[in-house]
Write a protein that holds these residues in place. Structure first.
Motif, PDB file in Angstrom:
ATOM      1  N   ARG A   1      15.805   3.994   2.188  1.00 14.31           N
ATOM      2  CA  ARG A   1      15.545   4.380   3.901  1.00 14.31           C
ATOM      3  C   ARG A   1      14.617   3.200   4.132  1.00 14.31           C
ATOM      4  N   PRO A   2      14.960   2.343   5.424  1.00 13.36           N
ATOM      5  CA  PRO A   2      14.301   1.254   5.792  1.00 13.36           C
ATOM      6  C   PRO A   2      12.981   1.572   6.467  1.00 13.36           C
ATOM      7  N   VAL A   3      11.981   0.782   6.093  1.00 12.90           N
ATOM      8  CA  VAL A   3      10.666   1.105   6.798  1.00 12.90           C
ATOM      9  C   VAL A   3      10.231  -0.273   7.320  1.00 12.90           C
ATOM     10  N   VAL A   4       9.186  -0.268   8.157  1.00 13.80           N
ATOM     11  CA  VAL A   4       8.414  -1.464   8.688  1.00 13.80           C
ATOM     12  C   VAL A   4       6.999  -1.179   8.245  1.00 13.80           C
ATOM     13  N   VAL A   5       6.326  -2.053   7.440  1.00  9.27           N
ATOM     14  CA  VAL A   5       5.122  -2.331   6.608  1.00  9.27           C
ATOM     15  C   VAL A   5       4.404  -3.023   7.441  1.00  9.27           C
ATOM     16  N   GLU A   6       3.099  -2.646   7.678  1.00 10.18           N
ATOM     17  CA  GLU A   6       2.006  -3.421   8.113  1.00 10.18           C
ATOM     18  C   GLU A   6       0.720  -3.198   7.398  1.00 10.18           C
ATOM     19  N   ARG A   7       0.244  -4.478   6.996  1.00 12.62           N
ATOM     20  CA  ARG A   7      -1.170  -4.326   6.189  1.00 12.62           C
ATOM     21  C   ARG A   7      -2.295  -4.236   6.976  1.00 12.62           C
ATOM     22  N   LEU A   8      -2.939  -3.431   6.786  1.00 12.78           N
ATOM     23  CA  LEU A   8      -4.059  -2.991   7.537  1.00 12.78           C
ATOM     24  C   LEU A   8      -5.490  -3.734   7.008  1.00 12.78           C
ATOM     25  N   ALA A   9      -5.438  -4.061   5.798  1.00 14.26           N
ATOM     26  CA  ALA A   9      -6.523  -4.803   5.248  1.00 14.26           C
ATOM     27  C   ALA A   9      -6.100  -5.819   4.327  1.00 14.26           C
ATOM     28  N   ALA A  10      -6.841  -6.831   3.827  1.00  9.96           N
ATOM     29  CA  ALA A  10      -6.634  -7.857   3.145  1.00  9.96           C
ATOM     30  C   ALA A  10      -5.814  -7.246   1.659  1.00  9.96           C
ATOM     31  N   ALA A  11      -6.582  -6.365   1.126  1.00 10.19           N
ATOM     32  CA  ALA A  11      -6.057  -5.892  -0.310  1.00 10.19           C
ATOM     33  C   ALA A  11      -5.417  -4.193  -0.028  1.00 10.19           C
ATOM     34  N   GLY A  12      -4.935  -3.987   1.175  1.00  5.10           N
ATOM     35  CA  GLY A  12      -4.518  -2.744   1.797  1.00  5.10           C
ATOM     36  C   GLY A  12      -5.603  -1.985   2.105  1.00  5.10           C
ATOM     37  N   PRO A  13      -5.378  -0.767   2.482  1.00  6.99           N
ATOM     38  CA  PRO A  13      -3.905   0.087   2.565  1.00  6.99           C
ATOM     39  C   PRO A  13      -2.776  -0.694   3.341  1.00  6.99           C
TER      40      PRO A  13
ATOM     41  N   ALA B   1     -12.915 -11.970  25.312  1.00  7.63           N
ATOM     42  CA  ALA B   1     -13.680 -11.093  24.661  1.00  7.63           C
ATOM     43  C   ALA B   1     -12.931  -9.802  23.839  1.00  7.63           C
ATOM     44  N   GLY B   2     -11.695 -10.249  23.868  1.00 10.60           N
ATOM     45  CA  GLY B   2     -10.876  -9.214  23.183  1.00 10.60           C
ATOM     46  C   GLY B   2     -10.995  -9.229  21.480  1.00 10.60           C
ATOM     47  N   ARG B   3     -10.681  -8.026  21.131  1.00 15.47           N
ATOM     48  CA  ARG B   3     -10.927  -7.851  19.501  1.00 15.47           C
ATOM     49  C   ARG B   3      -9.654  -7.520  18.762  1.00 15.47           C
ATOM     50  N   ALA B   4      -9.481  -8.276  17.482  1.00 15.97           N
ATOM     51  CA  ALA B   4      -8.334  -8.298  16.940  1.00 15.97           C
ATOM     52  C   ALA B   4      -8.120  -6.763  16.350  1.00 15.97           C
ATOM     53  N   VAL B   5      -9.017  -5.982  16.140  1.00 12.32           N
ATOM     54  CA  VAL B   5      -8.733  -4.445  15.616  1.00 12.32           C
ATOM     55  C   VAL B   5      -8.273  -3.733  16.843  1.00 12.32           C
ATOM     56  N   THR B   6      -8.501  -3.921  17.978  1.00 14.44           N
ATOM     57  CA  THR B   6      -8.168  -3.092  19.284  1.00 14.44           C
ATOM     58  C   THR B   6      -6.524  -3.532  19.161  1.00 14.44           C
ATOM     59  N   LEU B   7      -6.236  -5.048  19.244  1.00 14.57           N
ATOM     60  CA  LEU B   7      -4.696  -5.322  19.216  1.00 14.57           C
ATOM     61  C   LEU B   7      -3.919  -4.863  18.382  1.00 14.57           C
ATOM     62  N   ARG B   8      -4.464  -4.733  17.128  1.00 16.05           N
ATOM     63  CA  ARG B   8      -3.767  -4.104  15.884  1.00 16.05           C
ATOM     64  C   ARG B   8      -3.275  -2.578  16.078  1.00 16.05           C
ATOM     65  N   ALA B   9      -4.287  -2.086  16.691  1.00 16.21           N
ATOM     66  CA  ALA B   9      -4.266  -0.518  17.048  1.00 16.21           C
ATOM     67  C   ALA B   9      -2.948  -0.436  17.960  1.00 16.21           C
TER      68      ALA B   9
END
Length: 441
Positions: free
Chosen positions: A263-275, A343-351
């Motif tokens: 099965r193909p999936v798309v993977v996004e790292r949420l933090a430097a060491a995972g998850p 004033a944008g925050r990277a965490v908002t963009l990633r969400a």
């Protein structure tokens, strides 16, 4: 076998004879050391790590959390000034040492010091190196060592494993000059290693619980998508819907990935060491079809993906328009201000990118963020043809400014640039009807 017999067997081995008269694991280790080309009488293990390197490896190593427990549980043994306690990484680099200062100074002469590499390939038969090679507890006594500099020591070594995946994280080793407590030392080290593994298991469970709590909301936003939160070692922390993945998958990596079941999936790292966030790629069957984007004169954009239309939310319209205008991709530090301003925050963009990936699947790539594969966008097509297209056709295709209600700085710049070019082209054409239509517009 007594020490004298072992010394004679070692001398015969060094003279080129096949190893005989020693324990089979020692003879096999000697043979491996000879194949590595080590010279036992004129060689010491390398010390490839300087003080800063050792400090950096300690700081990032999972065994850093259990070294205090190991050191304290073996204080009774290391109280003897002849005994030294070492803890290596999985490659055989000595990272932590404990012992009397005078004993540590003497040990340095044999390169038993922080940063030294004691793998079998680097040091031949030794406690650390042979325990790593055999992946089990092992003791090397005196003349069983391959290097002459180490024959005065007895080394008892026990691998410490990751309690989740079973990988060897490092080796706990006690080096001493006396041998009367060999059996007791092995038992003590095995007990201490198991205590450390139990502590690692507890740390791991607490980390997983925190990851579930912190990132569970990411899954709840992916309505209708098959998604999962997966640890760096492949342990599935949460899955939505429940059961669409097994309890463990191959360790994830950023970007496109195919699971063991195909099965193909798309993977996004949420933090430097995972998850990691895994989203099932539902568009792969028709991934060759181009992405189509329509944003001229529209409050929000319409996206056609794999032949199916999607009316995007406002912020997703902004992101896709900006990424389509930058096919080379944009890192988060550039995309964030283009979407939200300074004033944008990277965490908002990633969400938002996480939610957008439920629509785009593998077409949304990361590091840098970009739309992959063939794509068409009405505003980009028009901009490319604004000079050559007939003015009447230009006005017909220009249904209005790009996403006119968007305030994203990147979209505003694209909108103003296209509007200005179309205006210049119409006004310079000399076509009175076209100019009146433009001005009435």
């Amino acid at each position: 076998m007594n020490d004298w017999d072992t010394l004679r067997a070692r001398e015969r081995m060094l003279a080129g004879e096949p190893p005989r008269g020693v324990r089979p694991p020692i003879g096999e280790s000697w043979s491996r050391a000879r194949r590595h080309g080590l010279r036992p009488d004129a060689y010491l293990p390398p010390v490839p790590l300087g003080e800063d390197d050792v400090r950096e490896r300690r700081d990032g190593h999972p065994l850093a959390a259990v070294w205090p427990v190991l050191r304290n549980s073996l204080l009774g043994v290391t109280a003897d000034p002849a005994n030294l306690l070492f803890l290596s990484d999985a490659e055989g680099h000595l990272l932590w040492l404990n012992g009397e200062p005078a004993s540590l100074v003497r040990a340095e002469r044999a390169h038993l010091l922080p940063g030294a590499l004691w793998s079998e390939a680097a040091a031949g038969t030794s406690g650390v190196g042979t325990a790593l090679a055999l992946r089990r507890p092992f003791q090397v006594r005196g003349a069983e060592h391959f290097l002459s500099a180490a024959v005065d020591y007895t080394c008892t070594a026990v691998p410490i494993r990751d309690p989740t995946g079973g990988d060897v994280l490092g080796v706990l080793n006690l080096t001493c000059r006396r041998q009367q407590h060999e059996a007791m030392v092995m038992s003590l080290l095995v007990t201490s290693a198991r205590l450390a593994e139990a502590q690692l298991r507890g740390i791991r469970l607490r980390e997983l619980a925190r990851s579930r709590e912190r990132y569970a909301s990411r899954l709840s936003r992916l309505v209708g998508a098959h998604a999962a939160l997966v640890a760096a070692d492949g342990a599935v922390l949460l899955a939505n819907p429940t059961g669409w993945l097994p309890r463990r998958v191959a360790p994830p990596r950023q970007g496109d990935q195919v699971l063991d079941d195909g099965r193909p999936v798309v993977v996004e790292r949420l933090a430097a060491a995972g998850p990691y966030l895994l989203v099932a790629d539902r568009s792969v069957d028709r991934a060759g079809l181009p992405v189509g984007f329509a944003g001229l004169g529209r409050h929000t954009a319409r996206l056609v993906l794999a032949g199916a239309p999607h009316d995007l939310r406002g912020r997703h319209s902004d992101i896709v328009a900006i990424l389509l205008a930058h096919p080379e991709g944009m890192p988060a530090r550039e995309l964030c201000p283009a979407v939200y301003g300074p004033a944008g925050r990277a965490v908002t963009l990633r969400a938002e990118l996480t939610r957008l990936r439920a629509v785009l699947g593998r077409r949304l790539a990361s590091e840098p963020y970009r739309i992959v594969g063939e794509s068409r966008a009405d505003f980009l097509d028009l901009e490319r043809e604004v000079v050559d297209a007939p003015v009447a056709e230009l006005l017909e295709r220009y249904r209005g400014p790009l996403l006119p209600y968007s305030r994203a700085p990147g979209v505003v710049a694209l909108r103003e640039r296209l509007h200005e070019r179309v205006a210049r082209r119409v006004l310079a054409s000399g076509d009175a009807a076209a100019i009146r239509r433009w001005r009435s517009g």
